[in-house]
Scaffold this motif. Structure first.
Motif, short mmCIF file in Angstrom:
data_model
loop_
_atom_site.label_atom_id
_atom_site.label_comp_id
_atom_site.label_asym_id
_atom_site.label_seq_id
_atom_site.Cartn_x
_atom_site.Cartn_y
_atom_site.Cartn_z
N THR A 166 0.85 -1.18 0.00
CA THR A 166 0.00 0.00 0.00
C THR A 166 0.89 1.23 0.00
O THR A 166 2.10 1.15 0.19
CB THR A 166 -0.91 0.04 1.24
OG1 THR A 166 -0.09 0.04 2.43
CG2 THR A 166 -1.86 -1.15 1.27
N GLY A 167 0.27 2.38 -0.20
CA GLY A 167 1.01 3.64 -0.16
C GLY A 167 1.32 4.17 -1.55
O GLY A 167 1.02 3.55 -2.57
N THR A 168 1.91 5.35 -1.56
CA THR A 168 2.23 6.03 -2.81
C THR A 168 3.62 5.67 -3.29
O THR A 168 4.57 5.64 -2.50
CB THR A 168 2.13 7.56 -2.62
OG1 THR A 168 0.79 7.90 -2.23
CG2 THR A 168 2.48 8.30 -3.90
N VAL A 169 3.74 5.38 -4.56
CA VAL A 169 5.04 5.19 -5.20
C VAL A 169 5.16 6.24 -6.30
O VAL A 169 4.35 6.27 -7.24
CB VAL A 169 5.20 3.78 -5.81
CG1 VAL A 169 6.58 3.65 -6.47
CG2 VAL A 169 5.03 2.73 -4.74
N ARG A 170 6.16 7.10 -6.17
CA ARG A 170 6.35 8.20 -7.12
C ARG A 170 7.45 7.81 -8.11
O ARG A 170 8.59 7.59 -7.72
CB ARG A 170 6.71 9.47 -6.36
CG ARG A 170 5.58 9.96 -5.45
CD ARG A 170 6.06 10.80 -4.32
NE ARG A 170 6.92 10.03 -3.42
CZ ARG A 170 7.37 10.46 -2.25
NH1 ARG A 170 7.04 11.65 -1.83
NH2 ARG A 170 8.15 9.70 -1.51
N ILE A 171 7.08 7.72 -9.37
CA ILE A 171 7.97 7.24 -10.42
C ILE A 171 8.33 8.40 -11.34
O ILE A 171 7.44 9.14 -11.79
CB ILE A 171 7.29 6.12 -11.23
CG1 ILE A 171 6.79 5.01 -10.30
CG2 ILE A 171 8.25 5.56 -12.29
CD1 ILE A 171 5.85 4.03 -10.98
N GLY A 172 9.61 8.54 -11.63
CA GLY A 172 10.06 9.59 -12.55
C GLY A 172 10.71 8.98 -13.77
O GLY A 172 11.37 7.94 -13.69
N ALA A 173 10.51 9.60 -14.92
CA ALA A 173 11.11 9.09 -16.15
C ALA A 173 11.19 10.20 -17.18
O ALA A 173 10.44 11.17 -17.14
CB ALA A 173 10.30 7.92 -16.71
N PHE A 174 12.12 10.03 -18.12
CA PHE A 174 12.25 10.97 -19.23
C PHE A 174 11.13 10.69 -20.25
O PHE A 174 10.53 9.59 -20.25
CB PHE A 174 13.63 10.88 -19.86
CG PHE A 174 14.10 9.48 -20.16
CD1 PHE A 174 13.86 8.89 -21.39
CD2 PHE A 174 14.78 8.74 -19.19
CE1 PHE A 174 14.29 7.60 -21.67
CE2 PHE A 174 15.22 7.45 -19.46
CZ PHE A 174 14.96 6.88 -20.70
N PRO A 175 10.81 11.65 -21.12
CA PRO A 175 9.62 11.53 -21.97
C PRO A 175 9.53 10.27 -22.81
O PRO A 175 8.47 9.63 -22.87
CB PRO A 175 9.70 12.78 -22.86
CG PRO A 175 10.42 13.78 -22.02
CD PRO A 175 11.45 12.99 -21.25
#
Length: 309
Positions: free
Chosen positions: A91-100
């Motif tokens: 559970t909980g938030t997973v913040r994912i970052g990526a290039f376009p």
């Protein structure tokens, strides 16, 4: 016992060099940073900072303490992962970052799999340039992120992060079809034949901009930059319209417009998946890494992505 928030400020001062830069990174005032660092120095009982010109610098003890901070932060991440692993379900938030290009090609499959297998996770995606990823991970604005570098512009590993290889792809010179014959000059570097062309490059400060300029300089000329565009689909559209030439990695090709020829270069783009050091054992982070790896493999097997050349 040292305050961990103050240790982070000291670590960032060592990394960024000025109180003002640390304040910007933490969205606070320089005065607040100075007060917290002064309190940390009182806790230590020895000088951690010294005046240098109009600014401050870390003393040898300050540098050593900043170095220990990375290990402390990694241990806290590992402790958090241990506690999370003891809970039932993800559970909980997973913040994912990526290039376009990764957002368009690799992440959709990973997000579908994560939503299906772990419905308790609240997934959040942020699109950003790889140059901004380390800061976003360090400041807990992201939990997992994709970043890349090129052999033309290698990036030193960040001591605050753990990362693993994900993708290795060819970089192409995209040229109008009618100009492709310039490559016939038996040159080992197709870029060398386009010293008099207009160039389409990324925005200043992006890795794509740096790579394009370095590729041209390595071929013996400074590029005549006519257009600054970050979206590879738009870049290829401009190339098809005869507006210039550009460097495009395999993942950015997508559907190639009519009238564009891709000339393969020796240059490679290398993508890695990263998270904060010590966080790899967190079940949500591990699940995200597995999903991105599986989605990347599926993308390559479908013949639409990078690394098969």
């Amino acid at each position: 016992m040292f305050d961990i928030r103050r240790l982070r400020l000291l670590r960032d001062l060592d990394r960024l060099g000025t109180i003002a830069a640390v304040a910007r990174a933490h969205t606070c005032t320089p005065s607040a940073v100075s007060q917290q660092l002064a309190a940390l120095q009182r806790e230590a009982g020895v000088p951690l900072l010294e005046r240098r010109g109009r600014g401050v610098a870390l003393t040898p003890v300050g540098v050593a303490l900043a170095g220990h901070t990375e290990a402390v932060l990694a241990a806290l991440e590992a402790a958090s992962a241990t506690v999370a692993a003891a809970r039932t379900g993800l559970t909980g938030t997973v913040r994912i970052g990526a290039f376009p290009t990764a957002v368009h090609t690799l992440l959709p499959g990973a997000l579908v799999a994560l939503g299906r297998d772990h419905p308790g996770l609240d997934l959040s995606v942020t699109e950003l340039d790889p140059a901004a990823v380390p800061e976003a991970l360090r400041e807990h604005r992201l939990d997992v992120a994709l970043l890349h570098d090129y052999d033309l512009a290698p990036v030193e590993p960040d001591p605050a992060l753990d990362s693993a290889p994900l993708l290795d792809e060819t970089v192409f010179l995209a040229v109008p079809e009618e100009d492709a014959a310039r490559d016939a000059a038996a040159s080992a570097d197709p870029v060398a034949g386009f010293g008099d062309a207009d160039w389409i490059v990324g925005s200043p400060g992006t890795l794509c901009h740096t790579v394009a300029v370095r590729a041209c300089l390595a071929a013996g000329f400074a590029p005549r930059i006519r257009h600054r565009v970050d979206d590879f689909s738009a870049v290829l559209t401009l190339v098809a319209a005869g507006r210039g030439v550009a460097l495009v990695p395999r993942l950015g090709v997508g559907r190639l417009p009519d009238g564009v020829r891709l000339l393969p270069l020796a240059a490679r783009r290398r993508t890695r998946i990263a998270h904060r050091r010590g966080a790899g054992g967190h079940p949500a982070v591990a699940a995200c890494v597995r999903a991105v790896r599986a989605a990347t493999a599926a993308h390559l097997e479908a013949g639409a992505g990078a690394g098969a050349d």
